[in-house]
Motif scaffolding. Sequence first.
Motif, PDB file in Angstrom:
ATOM      1  N   UNK A  52       0.882  -1.018  -0.211  1.00 11.14           N
ATOM      2  CA  UNK A  52       0.009   0.105  -0.114  1.00 11.14           C
ATOM      3  C   UNK A  52       0.784   1.283   0.115  1.00 11.14           C
ATOM      4  N   UNK A  53       0.392   2.183  -0.785  1.00 11.03           N
ATOM      5  CA  UNK A  53       1.177   3.375  -1.008  1.00 11.03           C
ATOM      6  C   UNK A  53       1.104   4.257   0.445  1.00 11.03           C
ATOM      7  N   UNK A  54       0.127   4.152   1.223  1.00  9.78           N
ATOM      8  CA  UNK A  54      -0.151   4.663   2.390  1.00  9.78           C
ATOM      9  C   UNK A  54      -1.361   4.243   3.018  1.00  9.78           C
ATOM     10  N   UNK A  55      -1.451   4.328   4.135  1.00  8.52           N
ATOM     11  CA  UNK A  55      -2.779   4.172   4.856  1.00  8.52           C
ATOM     12  C   UNK A  55      -3.406   5.094   5.695  1.00  8.52           C
ATOM     13  N   UNK A  56      -4.714   5.217   5.573  1.00  2.41           N
ATOM     14  CA  UNK A  56      -5.498   6.567   6.406  1.00  2.41           C
ATOM     15  C   UNK A  56      -6.305   5.835   7.245  1.00  2.41           C
ATOM     16  N   UNK A  57      -6.722   6.073   8.325  1.00  3.64           N
ATOM     17  CA  UNK A  57      -7.547   5.226   9.339  1.00  3.64           C
ATOM     18  C   UNK A  57      -7.620   3.827   8.946  1.00  3.64           C
ATOM     19  N   UNK A  58      -6.115   3.429   8.822  1.00  2.00           N
ATOM     20  CA  UNK A  58      -6.106   1.854   8.595  1.00  2.00           C
ATOM     21  C   UNK A  58      -6.370   1.372   7.175  1.00  2.00           C
ATOM     22  N   UNK A  64      -5.936   1.248   2.994  1.00  2.89           N
ATOM     23  CA  UNK A  64      -5.287   1.814   1.735  1.00  2.89           C
ATOM     24  C   UNK A  64      -6.327   2.721   0.938  1.00  2.89           C
ATOM     25  N   UNK A  65      -5.567   2.975  -0.172  1.00  2.00           N
ATOM     26  CA  UNK A  65      -6.391   3.523  -1.267  1.00  2.00           C
ATOM     27  C   UNK A  65      -7.493   2.604  -1.910  1.00  2.00           C
ATOM     28  N   UNK A  66      -7.085   1.343  -1.960  1.00  2.15           N
ATOM     29  CA  UNK A  66      -7.968   0.120  -2.383  1.00  2.15           C
ATOM     30  C   UNK A  66      -9.062  -0.047  -1.387  1.00  2.15           C
ATOM     31  N   UNK A  67      -8.696   0.142  -0.059  1.00  5.04           N
ATOM     32  CA  UNK A  67      -9.686  -0.154   0.820  1.00  5.04           C
ATOM     33  C   UNK A  67     -10.740   0.936   1.009  1.00  5.04           C
ATOM     34  N   UNK A  68     -10.346   2.431   0.724  1.00  3.86           N
ATOM     35  CA  UNK A  68     -11.361   3.446   0.657  1.00  3.86           C
ATOM     36  C   UNK A  68     -11.985   2.981  -0.675  1.00  3.86           C
ATOM     37  N   UNK A  69     -11.344   2.721  -1.664  1.00  5.13           N
ATOM     38  CA  UNK A  69     -12.219   2.317  -2.759  1.00  5.13           C
ATOM     39  C   UNK A  69     -13.348   1.435  -2.749  1.00  5.13           C
ATOM     40  N   UNK A  70     -13.031   0.404  -1.671  1.00  5.04           N
ATOM     41  CA  UNK A  70     -14.143  -0.549  -1.460  1.00  5.04           C
ATOM     42  C   UNK A  70     -15.115   0.291  -0.745  1.00  5.04           C
TER      43      UNK A  70
END
Length: 167
Positions: free
Chosen positions: A136-142, A144-150
Amino acid sequence: MSLTPPTGKLQTAAAGFLAFAMAVTVGTALGFEHIGGFIPCKLCLEQRVPYYIGVPVMLVALTSAALRWPPVITRGLLLTGGLLMLWGLGLGTYHAGVEWGWWAGPTDCGVVAPVESAGSLLDQLNEVVPPACDEAAGRFLGLSFAGWNVVASAILAAVALSGAFKR
């Protein structure tokens, strides 16, 4: 549940919200790339495709709802938007799973740097490190960008499907 009941304010609002939210979501990804300097991996780029298709589809859905075209058109376009966001949800889930090490990602994951001139090709290749899909390029509130896309895809799919099937 049918695509033929009359359309109203709900469908107009859903289409307008979806067009705006999809554009903001993919625009944010493009902003992180072009302004923030984050280089997207192959899976990151694939996750944008449902948005690239979805924004114009939702603009047509908004037009259809506003101009009172036959309900099957507006509802069908909203259903299409919902299916696109479910596709995006699947892509995001797959990528997030790769980042967490739950399953293997594609073996060819990397990005080709744009070549500005042939003379500096080797210098550019040495400077640009293609990202790996499993990091992951970075994580925000746990997440990644892919997770936030979900998260975004799930919310947008729910709104689109609600607009397609609710009276």
